[in-house]
Scaffold this active site. Sequence first.
Site, PDB file in Angstrom:
ATOM      1  CG  ASP A 170      -7.659  -5.850   4.268  1.00  0.00           C
ATOM      2  OD1 ASP A 170      -7.163  -6.072   5.372  1.00  0.00           O
ATOM      3  OD2 ASP A 170      -7.950  -4.712   3.875  1.00  0.00           O
ATOM      4  CD  GLU A 187     -10.385  -2.127   7.433  1.00  0.00           C
ATOM      5  OE1 GLU A 187     -10.103  -1.591   6.349  1.00  0.00           O
ATOM      6  OE2 GLU A 187      -9.564  -2.766   8.119  1.00  0.00           O
ATOM      7  CD  GLU A 219      -2.948  -1.111   2.313  1.00  0.00           C
ATOM      8  OE1 GLU A 219      -4.128  -1.399   2.065  1.00  0.00           O
ATOM      9  OE2 GLU A 219      -2.556  -0.796   3.455  1.00  0.00           O
TER      10      GLU A 219
END
Length: 720
Positions: free
Chosen positions: A382, A410, A308
Amino acid sequence: MKVRSIALIVLIILVISQFAKAENGYDLWLRYKPVTNAILKSRYRSMLDHVFFPAESDRLKVAENELGIGLAGMIGTKLQETTIAQSGLVIATIDKIGQLKKFIPAGTSEKIGAEGYIIKTVNNAGHLTVVLTANSDLGILYGTFHFLRLLQTEKSLTALSIIDYPKTNYRVLDHWDNPTRTVERGYAGFSIWNWHKLPGYIDTRYLDYARANASVGINGTVLNNVNANTQMLTPAYLVKVKALADAFRPYGIKVYLSVKFSSPVELGGLKTADPLNADVKKWWQDKVDEIYGYIPDFGGFLVKANSEGQPGPQTYGRSHADGANMLGDALAAHHGIVMWRAFVYDDKVPDDRAKQAYNEFKPFDGKFNSNVIIQVKNGPIDFQPREPFHPLFGAIPNTAVMLEVQLTQEYLGFSTHLVYEAPLFKECLNADTYTKGKNSTVARILEAKDNPKLITGMAGVANIGTDVNWCGHPFAQANWYCFGRLSWNPEETAADIADDWLRMTFTNDNAFIKQMKAEMLQSRENTVNYMTPLGLHHIMSANGHYGPGPWVDNLGRADWNAVYYHKADTAGIGFDRTHTGSNALGQYSPEVRNYFENLNTCPDEYLLWFHHLAWNYKMRSGKTLWEEMVHHYYIGADSVKHMQQVWNLLQPYVDPERFNEVKQLMAIQYEEAIRWRDACVLYFQTFSRQAIPAAYPKPEHDLAYYRNLRFPNTPGQGVN
């Protein structure tokens, strides 16, 4: 007039008193409320009226204090110290329990190691005595919390025979907290670390945080975000880190720091961060020595590299092993470790994102230093609501690996959704990799049973913030709790952990426990159903990952877009990861690959993760794929309504403050489940071109309505 004033003052005092005693969730599972079983309470009091507990060290004093708080709260007695012969409870290390040593089975001391403990009921000169012993003060601390849990859950003390020790070495909370006190993917307020007031002010919240962690065996905390800020390595911040380390030390907790791989350039003024460069090596060695000058028992580093946009060894043409080992060398003399994250993906790699970590780490199996542990997420994408286990588990048998899970929700509705994550964690832990034959489970690999020389561990991305109840949702506390229990012993069951947590956090009443435990154990499956059923994944909104966004197709790189993952078209839906597609299944053992590749054996739960199938594909239920998908979305939302109904029935068992908080949050969850359901069904309907079966209510709005919804300033998007 005077009488009225006095009456008013009394009333105000009573009101304030009620608020002071309000159950706001701050006490977590350490409430120590009075034992309700009168017979048990009487037995506890008679047995525990005298205690032998020589508390000489800071750690033992912490344990003794906790025991005193617990006994006062649960059975209304104060610690009264006496001799071993007269005690109903003896707490001391093995070398100090005298004749009671004869009750400890041969070989037990070696078995429990430095952190384990023994709790055993023995006949001590004609009366029953509970002996809590260990090799070390730390074992006594952990054993004390276990003993208090027995009282909290109202267990009999008359025939105890407990031998317990951690099955992993490093049990670590990863805080994605920034120096600004924002928290990336944090949904419970700001960071609990008040850097401005440190090192001078130690908030009592830090100590309560340490108590909670010690109570479930968590022995490490990474203080800052994996997207690290080099500021954390400066002297101005190291003195603050030292203050936290000093506060946590009596509770057996070491502190760690996330570090940015380019720190020698950004902080040290070097022209390169090449891990093979002599100046870079020296810079890191000097920095490590400096840190240990502040904190002699500093734990080590957590590193996110070449992922990332973060810099890493590959930036300089080097490997992950080169980068991790350079840091490992710097830490080795101080007995520190490197936790090197396997969460790597790069838009320059034109392949299935699920494959990249395996491809990058598999070739370096056995090349990492002994103090380097690879931190592997439970699944290859993820932290999705459901993923198959990561193919790296079992694929690098000569390399230390630790499981990384995410407590902060999340992708599971943030802190407004009740989702008990232990079933998710257990799904990974119980998965059989077949890498060394049948029963090569992820749990077995994490415990290094086949390669005992490797260090072991689990890491959990923390869901903790400044909210009064710590985690934003009263039931989100259970995810912190279950992480600790499972990192201590990956073989524990989700049901047993939920049972203990409910009893300690709410009540021992079985009428409450039976119904709410069933809802907790079902809650994750409910959420999968109304978000990502049948193996769908990564279809959330681009705006902070809040709410549905299966239509997202305009982000800067392909693998940030939902359409990359579901690949819906008029022919069907799903990501083909078989040999006819990306062949991600080729990274698993033949037994696992064949199981998922064969449509006759692939479970419905992973169908669209591994296969692209026609909308009219016939499911095991007899429904078409379209009908089955719609069914899951609707039963998912309906299950939240059912959970609301159960919670309302349980009102008599819960204090008003927490009952109303959960009730309101469940209403939000139901509203959001409906939005997920309707948005996804309407979107996928544009490809299936089939009607929503008549048995289900039609969405209230059209697809354009859901696509145009905006939610500015969603939490969890903290920046450094």
